[in-house]
Design a protein around this motif. Structure first.
Motif, short mmCIF file in Angstrom:
data_model
loop_
_atom_site.label_atom_id
_atom_site.label_comp_id
_atom_site.label_asym_id
_atom_site.label_seq_id
_atom_site.Cartn_x
_atom_site.Cartn_y
_atom_site.Cartn_z
N UNK A 118 -26.46 -12.35 5.58
CA UNK A 118 -25.78 -12.50 6.87
C UNK A 118 -25.17 -11.17 7.31
N UNK A 119 -24.57 -10.45 6.37
CA UNK A 119 -23.97 -9.15 6.71
C UNK A 119 -25.03 -8.13 7.10
N UNK A 120 -26.18 -8.19 6.42
CA UNK A 120 -27.27 -7.30 6.78
C UNK A 120 -27.77 -7.57 8.20
N UNK A 121 -27.86 -8.84 8.57
CA UNK A 121 -28.27 -9.20 9.93
C UNK A 121 -27.25 -8.72 10.95
N UNK B 54 -25.28 -6.12 10.59
CA UNK B 54 -25.42 -4.67 10.67
C UNK B 54 -26.59 -4.28 11.55
N UNK B 55 -27.72 -4.96 11.36
CA UNK B 55 -28.92 -4.67 12.14
C UNK B 55 -28.72 -4.95 13.63
N UNK B 56 -27.96 -6.02 13.94
CA UNK B 56 -27.72 -6.36 15.34
C UNK B 56 -26.83 -5.32 16.01
N UNK B 57 -25.88 -4.75 15.25
CA UNK B 57 -25.03 -3.71 15.80
C UNK B 57 -25.82 -2.43 16.08
#
Length: 233
Positions: A223-226, A228-231
């Motif tokens: 979830x945190x990786x997603x 980060x990618x969205x930012x």
């Protein structure tokens, strides 16, 4: 004598000295500190020769565990191992946050993670470890130290990790100076991985603090990786 047993002996010497100074002032019978000292020395001897220092480690870890700062350091240390293993494709099957839990699972140290190391086991059976596998496991081994460096700016744990890494490279025939270089290299590698996945690391540390399951810890990372990618997008 291991460090834990040495610490217990130091405590007994301190108790004897303190009782000699304060005993007459508080009417303390010399029998009490003598019995306490004898007991501690007996425990230290038994622990050193029969338990290889694990009993003392468990006791000291239990006492230190009452400190929130100590527990927080253990959590972040193990989160470092967990995250880097996950990023390098080595499945984590469990984690512990105390010496007692680690001992019950056949591990050493104040905490630990368990890995699905079938690949490593298969290569060991063949008598040959690939360079890639060795590099990955060594980076995972140094990830707890790297995490402590990033979060607390100084390292208090990781002695067991350093010893394991040194043993690996000594068995491979490397000199002491090369072992030190390898250690610094893998700490840097782990540190870079954690920094590049900082949100995932923070989310994982919080999940571990809540004693989340392995599946929930992995979800926290994903979830945190997603996020980060969205930012970035």
């Amino acid at each position: 004598m291991n460090q834990t047993a040495f610490n217990l002996v130091a405590i007994s010497v301190f108790l004897m000295t303190l009782s000699a100074l304060l005993g007459p002032l508080i009417n303390l019978s010399p029998t009490i500190p003598a019995l306490a000292t004898f007991t501690i020395l007996g425990i230290a001897t038994f622990d050193s020769f029969s338990l290889q220092g694990k009993g003392g480690t468990i006791f000291i870890d239990w006492v230190a565990g009452f400190s929130p700062q100590y527990r927080d350091r253990i959590i972040h240390h193990e989160a470092g191992h967990f995250l880097v293993a996950n990023l390098l494709g080595i499945p984590v099957t469990g984690y512990t946050l105390s010496a007692w839990e680690a001992w019950r699972q056949g591990q050493s140290g104040q905490g630990s993670i368990s890995l699905n190391d079938t690949e490593l086991g298969s290569q060991l059976e063949q008598g040959k470890i690939s360079h890639q596998t060795l590099e990955r496991y060594c980076t995972i081994l140094m990830a707890g130290i790297a995490a402590e460096t990033l979060v607390f700016e100084r390292v208090e744990g990781g002695n067991d990790d350093r010893r394991k890494l040194a043993n690996v490279f000594r068995l491979l025939g490397f000199s002491e100076s090369v072992c030190q270089q390898k250690q610094r290299f893998h700490i840097l590698q782990a540190k870079t991985l954690i920094q590049d996945n900082w949100l995932s690391y923070q989310a994982l540390a919080e999940a571990i603090r809540q004693r989340a399951t392995i599946a929930d810890c992995q979800k926290a990372i994903a979830d945190a990786q997603m996020e980060t990618e969205s930012k970035v997008a």
